[in-house]
Write a protein that holds these residues in place. Structure first.
Motif, PDB file in Angstrom:
ATOM      1  N   PHE A 197       0.836  -1.196   0.000  1.00 30.03           N
ATOM      2  CA  PHE A 197       0.000   0.000   0.000  1.00 30.03           C
ATOM      3  C   PHE A 197       0.873   1.250   0.000  1.00 30.03           C
ATOM      4  N   GLU A 198       1.960   1.195   0.709  1.00 29.62           N
ATOM      5  CA  GLU A 198       2.883   2.336   0.717  1.00 29.62           C
ATOM      6  C   GLU A 198       3.380   2.610  -0.696  1.00 29.62           C
ATOM      7  N   ALA A 199       3.679   1.547  -1.453  1.00 28.52           N
ATOM      8  CA  ALA A 199       4.122   1.720  -2.835  1.00 28.52           C
ATOM      9  C   ALA A 199       3.013   2.316  -3.700  1.00 28.52           C
ATOM     10  N   PHE A 200       1.775   1.898  -3.463  1.00 24.99           N
ATOM     11  CA  PHE A 200       0.646   2.451  -4.205  1.00 24.99           C
ATOM     12  C   PHE A 200       0.529   3.960  -3.996  1.00 24.99           C
ATOM     13  N   LEU A 201       0.832   4.415  -2.789  1.00 24.57           N
ATOM     14  CA  LEU A 201       0.705   5.837  -2.478  1.00 24.57           C
ATOM     15  C   LEU A 201       1.681   6.703  -3.260  1.00 24.57           C
ATOM     16  N   LEU A 202       2.775   6.126  -3.745  1.00 22.84           N
ATOM     17  CA  LEU A 202       3.801   6.928  -4.403  1.00 22.84           C
ATOM     18  C   LEU A 202       3.228   7.670  -5.612  1.00 22.84           C
ATOM     19  N   GLU A 203       2.451   6.971  -6.433  1.00 22.58           N
ATOM     20  CA  GLU A 203       1.870   7.618  -7.602  1.00 22.58           C
ATOM     21  C   GLU A 203       0.841   8.659  -7.198  1.00 22.58           C
ATOM     22  N   PHE A 204       0.038   8.320  -6.204  1.00 20.80           N
ATOM     23  CA  PHE A 204      -0.980   9.265  -5.755  1.00 20.80           C
ATOM     24  C   PHE A 204      -0.342  10.553  -5.251  1.00 20.80           C
ATOM     25  N   LEU A 205       0.690  10.430  -4.422  1.00 22.05           N
ATOM     26  CA  LEU A 205       1.333  11.611  -3.851  1.00 22.05           C
ATOM     27  C   LEU A 205       2.123  12.375  -4.900  1.00 22.05           C
ATOM     28  N   GLY A 206       2.593  11.663  -5.944  1.00 22.72           N
ATOM     29  CA  GLY A 206       3.395  12.329  -6.966  1.00 22.72           C
ATOM     30  C   GLY A 206       2.569  13.179  -7.918  1.00 22.72           C
ATOM     31  N   ASP A 207       1.398  12.670  -8.328  1.00 22.74           N
ATOM     32  CA  ASP A 207       0.613  13.348  -9.369  1.00 22.74           C
ATOM     33  C   ASP A 207      -0.754  13.831  -8.905  1.00 22.74           C
ATOM     34  N   PHE A 208      -1.194  13.401  -7.738  1.00 16.82           N
ATOM     35  CA  PHE A 208      -2.536  13.714  -7.259  1.00 16.82           C
ATOM     36  C   PHE A 208      -3.581  13.412  -8.332  1.00 16.82           C
ATOM     37  N   GLN A 209      -3.494  12.206  -8.849  1.00 16.24           N
ATOM     38  CA  GLN A 209      -4.498  11.730  -9.779  1.00 16.24           C
ATOM     39  C   GLN A 209      -4.555  10.209  -9.696  1.00 16.24           C
TER      40      GLN A 209
END
Length: 346
Positions: A197-209
């Motif tokens: 889940f932490e890895a999944f957050l990387l994209e979310f936090l990077g692009d906010f999409q």
């Protein structure tokens, strides 16, 4: 991100979780610290009044560090210079803020207070082992889809598209993206979630999409202010830390803890506050399994004041209320052996 900020309610002190009462480690997923509980996952707290015309926030972030510090104190949060600087930079640079520290030092309450200061909705995602992207982001409402199918068949109508927005269950991350005014998104106790889940957050936090396969890509209408907290039960990945502004929240020094107690505990006399803070500082120096946080010292003070008002002498009241400060049997026995030196001069 500049502009004014609202006048906060004077001197209120968060009663649950924060600064500082505790970090809410037993809270249900999605409950709001400010509201004291909510739905099992994805609950929220209205934290910022009415929307401005045109869907934009009526309130921007505080214009400078001094204004931010004053706003936090009016909300009852007494942050030190390091934390104030971290919050200020996170707001100015649009960076997620990662707060680590022992339970009870006020990490979770930073997001709750910040939502009131900047006038944005607070959305909380409580992390736990096994949390996956569906629970944090979105899910399809299968019972509603099934009911739609049965109703359509009973009426002889076409079923139609089952993957449209009316069947979408929005979880905290998606709700934060779709907030017109922007939100304060609290990702609480990220260290309890799995590495996946932490890895999944990387994209979310990077692009906010995020991409919903059936609907396409959904980007943030107004990028959320993101606060992540960790009790450091495991080490977080460097990739996550690189995307965040990091700050470690330590136990407060004597003067700041005394100010917190005075603001949080009505009826606590100055001499009693000084003695209680000295006792708490000594207790934290012992080899305890769980050192008491600010939340525990506040509750201990409230309990002792209640007993003192009922007639117990102050040192006796402190000893009788120790169950509000210490929450472990071994620590209780250890403290009993040091009671005289800890509380004899309080």
């Amino acid at each position: 991100m500049s502009g004014g900020f609202p006048s906060a309610p004077g001197g209120s002190f968060p009663a649950a979780d924060g600064a500082f009462p505790a970090d809410g480690s037993s809270s249900a997923a999605g409950s709001s610290p400010a509201a004291g509980g909510g739905p099992a996952l994805g609950g929220e707290s209205a934290a910022g009044g009415e929307s401005a015309a045109g869907g934009e926030s009526a309130v921007a972030c505080p214009p400078d560090e001094h204004a931010l510090a004053a706003a936090l104190e009016r909300e009852g949060y007494f942050a030190d210079e390091g934390l104030r600087t971290a919050v200020h930079l996170a707001l100015r640079l649009d960076r997620p803020l990662l707060l680590e520290g022992e339970p009870g030092v006020g990490k979770t309450e930073v997001a709750a207070v910040l939502s009131r200061v900047v006038g944005r909705e607070l959305i909380r995602l409580q992390c736990f082992e096994g949390l996956d992207a569906g629970q944090a982001l979105y899910e399809w409402d299968y019972p509603k889809q099934l009911l739609h199918v049965r109703v359509a068949e009973s009426r002889g109508q076409e079923v139609g598209d089952l993957y449209r927005e009316e069947f979408l269950l929005r979880r905290p991350l998606l709700r934060a993206l779709e907030s017109d005014r922007g939100a304060v998104l609290l990702i609480d106790e990220i260290d309890r979630a799995d590495s996946e889940f932490e890895a999944f957050l990387l994209e979310f936090l990077g692009d906010f999409q995020i991409t919903v396969p059936e609907l396409g890509t959904i980007g943030a209408r107004t990028p959320p202010i993101v606060v992540l907290t960790s009790n450091r039960t495991r080490e977080l990945h460097d990739a996550l830390k690189r995307r965040c502004l990091y700050h470690w929240i330590a136990f407060p020094e004597v003067d700041r803890e005394r100010a917190i107690l005075r603001a949080a505990v009505p009826g606590l006399e100055e001499t009693a506050a000084e003695g209680l803070v000295r006792a708490v500082q000594r207790v934290r120096e012992l080899p305890l399994l769980k050192r008491p946080g600010i939340a525990e010292s506040v509750e201990w003070a409230r309990g002792a004041v209640t007993l003192a008002e009922g007639g117990s002498p102050w040192p006796v009241a402190l000893r009788r209320a120790l169950g509000l400060l210490i929450k472990d049997e071994e620590d209780t026995r250890l403290l009993a052996g040091h009671a005289e030196e800890l509380f004899g001069d309080v």
